[in-house]
Design an enzyme around this catalytic site. Structure first.
Site, PDB file in Angstrom:
ATOM      1  N   GLU A 297       0.013  -9.185   6.065  1.00  6.76           N
ATOM      2  CA  GLU A 297       0.594  -9.442   4.743  1.00  6.76           C
ATOM      3  C   GLU A 297       1.991  -8.849   4.690  1.00  6.76           C
ATOM      4  OE1 GLU A 297      -2.200  -7.382   2.312  1.00  6.76           O
ATOM      5  OE2 GLU A 297      -3.827  -8.736   2.857  1.00  6.76           O
TER       6      GLU A 297
ATOM      7  N   LYS B  52       4.739  -6.426   3.351  1.00  8.20           N
ATOM      8  CA  LYS B  52       4.669  -5.119   2.699  1.00  8.20           C
ATOM      9  C   LYS B  52       5.648  -5.140   1.527  1.00  8.20           C
ATOM     10  CE  LYS B  52       4.655  -0.173   3.602  1.00  8.20           C
ATOM     11  NZ  LYS B  52       5.380   0.239   2.408  1.00  8.20           N
TER      12      LYS B  52
ATOM     13  N   ARG C 123       1.984   0.849  -5.947  1.00  9.00           N
ATOM     14  CA  ARG C 123       0.570   0.573  -5.735  1.00  9.00           C
ATOM     15  C   ARG C 123      -0.177   0.716  -7.058  1.00  9.00           C
ATOM     16  NH1 ARG C 123      -2.477   1.708  -0.950  1.00  9.00           N
ATOM     17  NH2 ARG C 123      -4.456   0.587  -1.089  1.00  9.00           N
TER      18      ARG C 123
ATOM     19  N   ARG D  67      -1.201   5.535  -7.674  1.00 14.41           N
ATOM     20  CA  ARG D  67      -1.791   6.261  -6.549  1.00 14.41           C
ATOM     21  C   ARG D  67      -2.189   7.669  -6.901  1.00 14.41           C
ATOM     22  NH1 ARG D  67       0.740   6.083  -0.714  1.00 14.41           N
ATOM     23  NH2 ARG D  67      -0.296   8.078  -0.750  1.00 14.41           N
TER      24      ARG D  67
ATOM     25  N   GLU E  82      -0.148  -4.406  -5.601  1.00 16.68           N
ATOM     26  CA  GLU E  82       1.177  -3.802  -5.728  1.00 16.68           C
ATOM     27  C   GLU E  82       1.877  -4.435  -6.935  1.00 16.68           C
ATOM     28  OE1 GLU E  82       1.964  -1.486  -3.389  1.00 16.68           O
ATOM     29  OE2 GLU E  82       4.129  -1.374  -3.334  1.00 16.68           O
TER      30      GLU E  82
ATOM     31  N   PHE F   9      -4.018  -7.638  -3.323  1.00 15.47           N
ATOM     32  CA  PHE F   9      -4.337  -7.866  -1.918  1.00 15.47           C
ATOM     33  C   PHE F   9      -5.742  -7.406  -1.533  1.00 15.47           C
ATOM     34  CE2 PHE F   9      -1.264  -4.237  -2.047  1.00 15.47           C
ATOM     35  CZ  PHE F   9      -2.162  -3.209  -1.801  1.00 15.47           C
TER      36      PHE F   9
ATOM     37  N   ARG G 213      -6.721   7.618   5.283  1.00 13.17           N
ATOM     38  CA  ARG G 213      -5.664   6.998   6.062  1.00 13.17           C
ATOM     39  C   ARG G 213      -6.192   6.828   7.471  1.00 13.17           C
ATOM     40  NH1 ARG G 213      -0.460   6.901   4.828  1.00 13.17           N
ATOM     41  NH2 ARG G 213      -0.543   8.728   3.487  1.00 13.17           N
TER      42      ARG G 213
ATOM     43  N   LYS H 164       1.077  -0.059   8.965  1.00 15.56           N
ATOM     44  CA  LYS H 164       2.298  -0.512   8.295  1.00 15.56           C
ATOM     45  C   LYS H 164       3.444  -0.517   9.281  1.00 15.56           C
ATOM     46  CE  LYS H 164       2.925   4.090   6.301  1.00 15.56           C
ATOM     47  NZ  LYS H 164       2.863   4.935   5.138  1.00 15.56           N
TER      48      LYS H 164
HETATM   49  P1  AMP Z   1       3.917   3.754   2.260  1.00 20.85           P
HETATM   50  O1  AMP Z   1       4.076   3.903   0.788  1.00 20.85           O
HETATM   51  O2  AMP Z   1       5.203   3.589   2.989  1.00 20.85           O
HETATM   52  O3  AMP Z   1       3.005   4.807   2.837  1.00 20.85           O
HETATM   53  O4  AMP Z   1       3.174   2.367   2.550  1.00 20.85           O
HETATM   54  C1  AMP Z   1       1.911   2.072   2.027  1.00 20.85           C
HETATM   55  C2  AMP Z   1       2.078   1.371   0.714  1.00 20.85           C
HETATM   56  O5  AMP Z   1       2.575   0.042   0.887  1.00 20.85           O
HETATM   57  C3  AMP Z   1       0.795   1.146  -0.030  1.00 20.85           C
HETATM   58  O6  AMP Z   1       0.353   2.301  -0.674  1.00 20.85           O
HETATM   59  C4  AMP Z   1       1.194   0.059  -1.011  1.00 20.85           C
HETATM   60  O7  AMP Z   1       1.774   0.642  -2.151  1.00 20.85           O
HETATM   61  C5  AMP Z   1       2.295  -0.693  -0.294  1.00 20.85           C
HETATM   62  N1  AMP Z   1       1.970  -2.088   0.037  1.00 20.85           N
HETATM   63  C6  AMP Z   1       2.843  -3.114  -0.096  1.00 20.85           C
HETATM   64  N2  AMP Z   1       2.302  -4.268   0.272  1.00 20.85           N
HETATM   65  C7  AMP Z   1       1.027  -4.012   0.657  1.00 20.85           C
HETATM   66  C8  AMP Z   1      -0.037  -4.823   1.166  1.00 20.85           C
HETATM   67  N3  AMP Z   1       0.098  -6.138   1.365  1.00 20.85           N
HETATM   68  N4  AMP Z   1      -1.205  -4.188   1.464  1.00 20.85           N
HETATM   69  C9  AMP Z   1      -1.346  -2.850   1.277  1.00 20.85           C
HETATM   70  N5  AMP Z   1      -0.375  -2.039   0.803  1.00 20.85           N
HETATM   71  C10 AMP Z   1       0.815  -2.606   0.502  1.00 20.85           C
END
Ligand code: AMP
Length: 584
Positions: free
Chosen positions: A238, A240, A245, A270, A298, A337, A440, A446
């Site tokens: 998917e 990002k 979130r 979150r 999101e 998602f 996690r 990611k």
């Molecule tokens: P990070 O905030 O950099 O740790 O990346 C994880 C975050 O990406 C998640 O907590 C979501 O807020 C965001 N995110 C964006 N798109 C998606 C997706 N398709 N699936 C899951 N998380 C996503």
């Protein structure tokens, strides 16, 4: 001995050993010896919280306020208290040291007394009223109890006791399987209530409750498409989205002040805060779904079929009332998602493949009066023309398109396409994985733009130079090393002038120690930083320093508990030694 005395003694013993089994054993013994009510309140406190995880209640009493109370009670000057604080680097231990002989040697405080006092502190408004109640509480406490009061109130227990160990201790104390304790705690978001069920051998009665946010499943970073394929091959891909979130709960709820329950929507961040008020236009479209649901997704700012930068969306955060104009300027959309609960059934234990099928059904069946349509054109979200005209009334909930990749090359292509759409990168998810709240793991990966970014917390700030002489613009930041925070870098702010001004105000109000040109501050502000490399260096207490750190943005959606760890810094350091042998 009264309850709080016993709790403090147990906490000391737990902090005094590094062995996990020993920590669990001590805690189990403590819990078993207490009444169920005292044990339940203790379990919440010893997970490092003043209130159960699911609750929105917060004390709103930070380190600065506690500092003031300690000054009052001990009669010490700022300088004297600073000296004590610097000796320990921990506010709780500093309180113990500073109170020493001033505090009573005996106290009648029970753990449930403290729980009640915390509720009262949370309920009153304004620092003056809070200070009065906190002072009353501290005046009753022994020095050791005060140490743990401070630790619980600041959320920095630092005795090496994660919630998972408290779960194990409950299992041991009441002779129940730890898997059942873990599951009940996950569903209820309340370790105290979980303990009560365990004590009564009724863990099987724990039910998921709508409007109690669950933990969020988290992703592990990967540096390349090839690395992603090391973990699994059956990958759902998917975009990002660069947003916030949010867990959406939809169902019947009796709102405060209402006689009858009605269908309601709540969006939780979150940090499990209720953020519905910041996004009022998402409520109606989510109410369109006929069944009870918990969705994971999101919130993104969207215009002309493209995501707007995160900074645009940030303008909407933290506002109690959102004007029509704001809604027009920064139109938002809920991109779902995942589904965690639908029509009375938990979906957590189903593989992602089946959860996706459920999402398809949910979105196909919705009585889409807003008439949005999602078409999957190379993963591009396409909306009805009405949305393109920025008419916020038509923005809604959409389903994140799911793509498939069968090779690293293919994944690289999808990555470029995602960035072309203005998104941050890709999320790569194992089709066969269950939803693991609050964990996690390697089932969600990611892949982002930067070589790597780190989420860090600001520990101290400095007055800027030149045109920034009047603002606190230089931030030193830390990652987690177990229970400690260790600094890894310092950066001049990459924030806007307005953000810097707001941050300056915040830091002034949340200073722990004022050293003149620099200030130690409440470690609460989370930043996302980018950098060119990780170097070994004696400059910071972590033993590492970031090369060319840049502040990408504030992360008000994350709490200090979410920041990166020293292990992650070490991991990046080790990896880059291979990739760029000359860089360090
Ligand atoms: P990070 O905030 O950099 O740790 O990346 C994880 C975050 O990406 C998640 O907590 C979501 O807020 C965001 N995110 C964006 N798109 C998606 C997706 N398709 N699936 C899951 N998380 C996503």
């Amino acid at each position: 001995m009264e309850g709080m005395r016993l709790l403090s003694a147990a906490a000391e013993a737990i902090g005094g050993t590094t062995k996990k089994n020993e920590k669990v054993r001590i805690l189990a013994e403590y819990l078993r010896a207490r009444t169920v009510a005292e044990a339940a309140a203790s379990a919440v406190f010893l997970s490092g919280r003043a209130f159960p995880a699911w609750e929105e209640t917060t004390l709103q009493a930070g380190a600065a306020l506690l500092w003031q109370v300690m000054k009052d009670i001990t009669g010490k000057s700022d300088a004297a208290l600073t000296a004590v604080y610097r000796k320990h680097g921990d506010l709780g231990t500093a309180a113990y040291d500073a109170l020493g002989t001033v505090a009573p040697a005996e106290s009648g405080l029970t753990v449930t007394d403290v729980a009640r006092a915390f509720r009262d502190i949370a309920a009153v408004r304004g620092p003056a009223a809070k200070t009065t109640l906190i002072r009353e509480l501290f005046l009753k406490a022994t020095a050791l109890e005060a140490k743990y009061l401070v630790k619980i109130m600041t959320g920095e227990l630092r005795i090496g006791l994660k919630e998972s160990l408290v779960e194990e201790a409950i299992a041991l104390a009441y002779h129940v399987p730890s898997s059942e304790v873990q599951r009940a705690d996950m569903l209820l978001g309340d370790i105290g209530e979980t303990l009560q069920l365990a004590a009564a051998h009724r863990l099987n009665q724990a039910r998921m409750r709508l409007f109690h946010p669950l933990g969020f499943m988290l992703a592990s970073p990967v540096e390349s498409a090839a690395e992603a394929f090391e973990y699994f091959h059956d990958a759902a891909v998917e975009d990002k989205y660069d947003g916030i979130r949010a867990q959406a709960h939809i169902g019947m709820l009796q709102a405060p002040g209402e006689k009858l329950p009605s269908r309601q929507v709540r969006l939780f961040s979150r940090t499990r805060d209720n953020i519905t008020e910041s996004f009022p236009e998402l409520v109606a479209p989510l109410l369109d779904f006929p069944e009870d649901l918990i969705l994971d997704g999101e919130i993104v700012a969207w215009r002309h079929g493209r995501a707007l930068p995160f900074s645009e969306l940030q303008k909407r955060l933290g506002r109690k009332t959102v004007t029509e104009k704001m809604m027009r300027q920064v139109p938002v959309c809920y991109v779902a998602f995942d589904v965690l609960y639908a029509g009375g059934e938990l979906a957590l234990d189903l593989p992602l493949r089946e959860r996706h099928a459920m999402l398809d059904r949910i979105f196909a069946g919705a009585s889409h009066q807003h008439r949005e349509r999602i078409r999957d054109l190379q993963g591009k979200l396409e909306f009805e023309p009405a949305i393109e005209q920025d008419d916020h009334q038509h923005l809604a909930a959409v389903r994140a398109p799911v793509l498939h990749a069968d090779s690293p090359d293919h994944l690289d292509q999808l990555f470029d396409a995602a960035q072309g759409r203005g998104n941050e990168g890709l999320m790569i998810k194992d089709f066969n994985s269950v939803y693991a709240p609050g964990r996690r793991g390697k089932s969600w990966l990611k892949l982002k733009r930067e070589l790597a970014t780190l989420d860090v917390v600001v520990t101290s700030v400095e007055w800027g130079h030149g045109k920034r002489a009047g603002v606190l613009s230089d931030y030193t930041f830390a990652v987690r090393d177990g229970e400690r925070l260790v600094n890894v870098g310092k950066a001049y702010s990459g924030l806007t002038d307005k953000e810097i001004a707001e941050m300056t105000q915040w830091f002034l109000e949340h200073t722990i120690v004022d050293h003149g040109f620099w200030r130690e501050v409440d470690p609460a502000i989370v930043l996302e930083v980018a950098f060119n490399a990780v170097m070994q260096s004696g400059r910071h207490d972590s033993g590492f320093a970031l090369r060319f750190p840049r502040i990408l943005r504030l992360r008000p959606d994350k709490s200090p508990a979410d920041i990166d760890t020293i292990e992650r810094v070490r991991e990046i350091f080790e990896r880059q030694k291979i990739a760029y042998p000359n860089a360090v």
